[in-house]
Design a protein around this motif. Structure first.
Motif, PDB file in Angstrom:
ATOM      1  N   ARG A 131     -28.929  -2.939  14.747  1.00 29.76           N
ATOM      2  CA  ARG A 131     -30.325  -1.945  14.433  1.00 29.76           C
ATOM      3  C   ARG A 131     -30.643  -1.100  15.864  1.00 29.76           C
ATOM      4  NH1 ARG A 131     -35.568  -4.418  11.205  1.00 29.76           N
ATOM      5  NH2 ARG A 131     -33.830  -4.194   9.856  1.00 29.76           N
ATOM      6  N   ALA A 170     -28.217   1.492  16.529  1.00 28.89           N
ATOM      7  CA  ALA A 170     -28.564   2.670  15.908  1.00 28.89           C
ATOM      8  C   ALA A 170     -29.807   3.488  16.215  1.00 28.89           C
ATOM      9  CB  ALA A 170     -28.829   2.118  14.187  1.00 28.89           C
ATOM     10  N   SER A 176     -28.144   5.727  11.347  1.00 32.62           N
ATOM     11  CA  SER A 176     -28.499   4.605  10.648  1.00 32.62           C
ATOM     12  C   SER A 176     -27.886   3.517  10.917  1.00 32.62           C
ATOM     13  CB  SER A 176     -28.226   5.125   9.010  1.00 32.62           C
ATOM     14  OG  SER A 176     -26.642   4.990   8.890  1.00 32.62           O
ATOM     15  N   GLU A 177     -28.554   2.100  10.711  1.00 32.32           N
ATOM     16  CA  GLU A 177     -27.875   1.045  10.976  1.00 32.32           C
ATOM     17  C   GLU A 177     -26.738   0.938  10.149  1.00 32.32           C
ATOM     18  OE1 GLU A 177     -29.209  -3.859  11.022  1.00 32.32           O
ATOM     19  OE2 GLU A 177     -30.556  -2.142  10.212  1.00 32.32           O
ATOM     20  N   SER A 178     -26.728   1.192   8.854  1.00 33.52           N
ATOM     21  CA  SER A 178     -25.318   1.243   8.347  1.00 33.52           C
ATOM     22  C   SER A 178     -23.901   1.962   8.812  1.00 33.52           C
ATOM     23  CB  SER A 178     -25.444   1.700   6.795  1.00 33.52           C
ATOM     24  OG  SER A 178     -25.754   3.314   6.765  1.00 33.52           O
ATOM     25  N   LYS A 179     -24.219   2.891   9.557  1.00 31.44           N
ATOM     26  CA  LYS A 179     -23.213   3.517  10.209  1.00 31.44           C
ATOM     27  C   LYS A 179     -22.692   2.758  11.288  1.00 31.44           C
ATOM     28  CE  LYS A 179     -22.105   7.652  12.936  1.00 31.44           C
ATOM     29  NZ  LYS A 179     -22.486   8.937  13.419  1.00 31.44           N
ATOM     30  N   SER A 180     -23.553   2.312  12.032  1.00 36.48           N
ATOM     31  CA  SER A 180     -23.143   1.174  13.132  1.00 36.48           C
ATOM     32  C   SER A 180     -22.413   0.053  12.639  1.00 36.48           C
ATOM     33  CB  SER A 180     -24.245   0.539  14.013  1.00 36.48           C
ATOM     34  OG  SER A 180     -25.108   1.442  14.317  1.00 36.48           O
ATOM     35  N   SER A 181     -22.800  -0.296  11.337  1.00 39.12           N
ATOM     36  CA  SER A 181     -21.948  -1.412  10.664  1.00 39.12           C
ATOM     37  C   SER A 181     -20.602  -0.832  10.166  1.00 39.12           C
ATOM     38  CB  SER A 181     -22.956  -1.789   9.617  1.00 39.12           C
ATOM     39  OG  SER A 181     -21.882  -2.809   8.879  1.00 39.12           O
ATOM     40  N   ARG A 182     -20.683   0.348   9.507  1.00 36.51           N
ATOM     41  CA  ARG A 182     -19.230   0.714   9.410  1.00 36.51           C
ATOM     42  C   ARG A 182     -18.522   0.985  10.288  1.00 36.51           C
ATOM     43  NH1 ARG A 182     -22.647   4.106   6.352  1.00 36.51           N
ATOM     44  NH2 ARG A 182     -22.032   5.946   7.851  1.00 36.51           N
ATOM     45  N   ASN A 194     -16.962  -2.477  11.572  1.00 36.68           N
ATOM     46  CA  ASN A 194     -16.245  -3.216  10.644  1.00 36.68           C
ATOM     47  C   ASN A 194     -14.911  -2.360  10.161  1.00 36.68           C
ATOM     48  OD1 ASN A 194     -17.673  -5.872   9.807  1.00 36.68           O
ATOM     49  ND2 ASN A 194     -19.270  -4.449   9.964  1.00 36.68           N
ATOM     50  N   LYS A 229     -14.581   0.591   8.947  1.00 36.84           N
ATOM     51  CA  LYS A 229     -15.036   1.235   7.559  1.00 36.84           C
ATOM     52  C   LYS A 229     -14.831   2.508   7.847  1.00 36.84           C
ATOM     53  CE  LYS A 229     -15.167  -2.856   5.272  1.00 36.84           C
ATOM     54  NZ  LYS A 229     -13.951  -3.353   4.564  1.00 36.84           N
ATOM     55  N   THR A 230     -15.502   3.030   8.832  1.00 35.62           N
ATOM     56  CA  THR A 230     -15.396   4.366   9.155  1.00 35.62           C
ATOM     57  C   THR A 230     -15.090   4.658  10.707  1.00 35.62           C
ATOM     58  OG1 THR A 230     -17.350   4.981   7.666  1.00 35.62           O
ATOM     59  CG2 THR A 230     -17.132   6.507   9.298  1.00 35.62           C
TER      60      THR A 230
END
Length: 282
Positions: A32, A35, A41-47, A50, A52-53
């Motif tokens: 968080r 990000a 976004s926090e989800s972008k950091s996660s992707r 991991n 994913k992106t």
């Protein structure tokens, strides 16, 4: 995003993601906070973390800046770009024959000003005679089961090798003595190839060194590789052509080349090794 269809590319992406995750942890911040600092976004950091992106170059710079690790950005950006080109499948390049493989590096050869080439298996492609190249490429085509376009591939290789004599380029070759002895063609063809190698040694922009069997090694014989300026390395294996562009990787191969070069003999001593190899052909 699903995993990349190439397992090699996916593994490279996962390795990059792992490095980014370690940088974040070393900075002592969570996803968080990262990000917030990066403005996404926090989800972008996660992707990204991991695998994913795949991150963009700008994403990597922002990530490193947020973690006070700007000095690591160049290597990570190079690794990111390398993930899609580091392992080029030989079968994909060769599925329409060997000619396309020879032509695929033409632009790179013309752009490069300094070539450093280490070989432990075959005569360097730059200095192969048509006869030697034909025998070698015929063997490769047979082993790979590719379309038989050896004549066209040899012609493409010889055209590509015109860079040896023009454009202000410099070439430094280091060969293991074994390269002079391996019999990949007839004795007559090999004798002609070794004679051509002797002639190449007289070319002003070419330096040839040979590491003798008898040399006390300070670095071990290794797979063939080529360094293009200080920007790129091609390291070939049986199933892939690895393109290495991370600065740390290029520096590693440059250091290996320098140490191998220090073990090589040149001039009259190198010529004697070639002459002995010719004599052994009988």
């Amino acid at each position: 995003m699903p995993p990349h269809p190439s397992s090699r590319v996916q593994k490279a992406r996962e390795k990059l993601a792992g490095r980014l995750r370690e940088i974040r942890k070393d900075a002592g911040i969570n996803g968080r906070e990262l990000a917030i600092r990066c403005g996404w976004s926090e989800s972008k950091s996660s992707r990204i973390e991991n695998a994913k992106t795949p991150p963009s170059d700008a994403d990597i710079r922002a990530w490193c800046r947020a973690c006070a690790a700007d000095d690591q950005a160049p290597d990570l950006i190079a690794a990111n770009r390398q993930s899609t080109e580091a392992h080029v499948e030989w079968r994909r390049l060769q599925r329409t024959g060997l000619r396309r493989l020879q032509e695929s590096t033409g632009d790179l050869y013309r752009r490069t000003k300094t070539f450093r080439v280490y070989v432990s298996d075959v005569i360097p492609g730059f200095v192969q005679t048509p006869g030697y190249a034909s025998a070698l490429l015929s063997s490769i085509a047979d082993f790979r089961g590719t379309p038989d376009d050896v004549s066209e591939a040899v012609a493409a290789r010889i055209r590509r090798n015109e860079v040896l004599s023009g454009g202000g380029r410099r070439f430094s070759f280091v060969l293991e003595e074994s390269v002079l002895r391996y019999r990949l063609c007839s004795a007559e063809t090999m004798a002609a190839q070794l004679g051509h190698l002797l002639g190449v040694m007289d070319v002003q922009n070419v330096a040839v060194g040979i590491v003798p069997f008898s040399e006390q090694r300070v670095v071990w014989p290794m797979p063939t590789f080529t360094i293009f300026d200080d920007r790129r390395v091609h390291a070939d294996t049986l199933d892939a052509a690895s393109t290495l562009i991370q600065p740390s990787q290029v520096e590693l191969y440059a250091r290996a080349f320098e140490r191998l070069s220090q073990q090589a003999v040149r001039g009259a001593a190198a010529r004697a090794l070639i002459a002995n190899a010719v004599a052994s052909l009988g």
